[in-house]
Design a protein around this motif. Structure first.
Motif, PDB file in Angstrom:
ATOM      1  N   VAL A  92      35.457  35.593  36.121  1.00 31.68           N
ATOM      2  CA  VAL A  92      35.488  37.051  36.173  1.00 31.68           C
ATOM      3  C   VAL A  92      36.894  37.546  36.483  1.00 31.68           C
ATOM      4  N   ILE A  93      37.542  36.886  37.441  1.00 31.39           N
ATOM      5  CA  ILE A  93      38.916  37.261  37.791  1.00 31.39           C
ATOM      6  C   ILE A  93      39.849  37.049  36.608  1.00 31.39           C
ATOM      7  N   MET A 132      29.458  30.358  44.279  1.00 27.77           N
ATOM      8  CA  MET A 132      29.819  31.767  44.183  1.00 27.77           C
ATOM      9  C   MET A 132      31.301  31.931  43.877  1.00 27.77           C
ATOM     10  N   GLU A 133      32.071  31.115  44.547  1.00 26.67           N
ATOM     11  CA  GLU A 133      33.514  31.164  44.337  1.00 26.67           C
ATOM     12  C   GLU A 133      33.872  30.703  42.936  1.00 26.67           C
ATOM     13  N   ARG A 170      31.950  30.934  40.229  1.00 23.38           N
ATOM     14  CA  ARG A 170      31.559  31.969  39.281  1.00 23.38           C
ATOM     15  C   ARG A 170      32.570  33.114  39.252  1.00 23.38           C
ATOM     16  N   SER A 171      33.211  33.373  40.361  1.00 26.58           N
ATOM     17  CA  SER A 171      34.126  34.508  40.420  1.00 26.58           C
ATOM     18  C   SER A 171      35.439  34.241  39.686  1.00 26.58           C
ATOM     19  N   LYS A 172      35.802  32.973  39.508  1.00 22.11           N
ATOM     20  CA  LYS A 172      37.071  32.662  38.842  1.00 22.11           C
ATOM     21  C   LYS A 172      37.098  33.136  37.393  1.00 22.11           C
TER      22      LYS A 172
END
Length: 272
Positions: A8-9, A1-2, A4-6
């Protein structure tokens, strides 16, 4: 999850920088043009000397000092009246509910959906009938109260704990003292943010002052800038951009000084 968020950020950050660049590009061009002579500005000569001559010429050929003074009196009049009227109205809606108060507040919110330009003709007829055309009062009268201000202060006042109000009343405070000693201090960041919004709007307001003023003695800076650009100096962009920067400089400085309170107050002003 972490992981995947990179991405997006990263995409969000890139998009934010791209939008910021698009927004600031015209401002940078205005700075470049205003601080250079027309020849150096047009050629984008990186070694062209910087100068303040354009600003000196603007102040010499147009009464921008009078324009700024007129605008200062206008926004001060509107801001003070809006603070008083919107504060009293919001306090009444929160602490003194009456039959039909919810319906009345809905009518206040309906005003937010009406563009000021829709009321331009009727407002002009009213101002003309009162005999105050070409005055500071004529420019400010339609804006002495604000539905947005009433809504914003009401939402903030609703967040004040009832215990504080009750404690003040037990100590013998009357309703006005409760307002000034309990509600207003708690809402101080909101007052700062709202002040920035209303000052910015009325400092930049153009159409209504253009309609009701026709003399240098009452003309605000926006109308003065338009007259300067189209009548007095034509297409001399070095002078026009210098005059534009002079016009927006007070707003930029105010926002830089109070940007933290501006953001925080609107975060607290969500519907409760």
């Amino acid at each position: 999850m972490e992981t995947r968020s990179k991405p997006v950020i990263a995409l969000t950050t890139i998009g934010a920088w791209f939008l910021a660049f698009i927004w600031i590009l015209p401002l940078l061009y205005a700075f470049w043009t205003a601080f250079h002579h027309p020849g150096g500005a047009a050629r984008f000569d990186l070694f062209a000397p910087w100068t303040l001559d354009n600003f000196a010429r603007v102040l010499a050929v147009a009464p921008f000092g009078q324009y700024f003074l007129n605008t200062f009196f206008l926004v001060t009049l509107i801001l003070v009246c809006q603070f008083v009227i919107c504060t009293m109205a919001a306090y009444a809606f929160v602490c003194f509910p009456f039959r039909g108060s919810d319906i009345l507040f809905m009518l206040v919110l309906v005003q937010l959906m009406i563009m000021p330009e829709v009321l331009l003709i009727e407002n002009y007829k009213t101002i003309s009938a009162l005999g105050v055309l070409d005055t500071t009062l004529a420019m400010g009268l339609p804006y002495l109260a604000s539905a947005f201000g009433i809504f914003l202060f009401r939402q903030n006042f609703k967040s004040v704990p009832k215990e504080l109000e009750e404690a003040a009343r037990l100590e013998g405070a009357n309703p006005i003292q409760v307002l000034l000693r309990v509600f207003v201090p708690v809402a101080k960041p909101t007052y700062i943010a709202y002040g920035l919004v209303t000052v910015s709007y009325h400092w930049n307001n153009f159409l209504w002052p253009l309609v009701v003023t026709n003399s240098v003695e009452t003309r605000p800076v926006t109308v003065g800038l338009q007259v300067f650009a189209t009548v007095e100096q034509g297409v001399d962009w070095s002078l026009v951009t210098a005059a534009t920067l002079l016009s927006v400089a007070p707003l930029l400085i105010a926002f830089l000084l109070f940007q933290r309170q501006f953001v925080q107050s609107f975060m607290r002003a969500g519907i409760r």
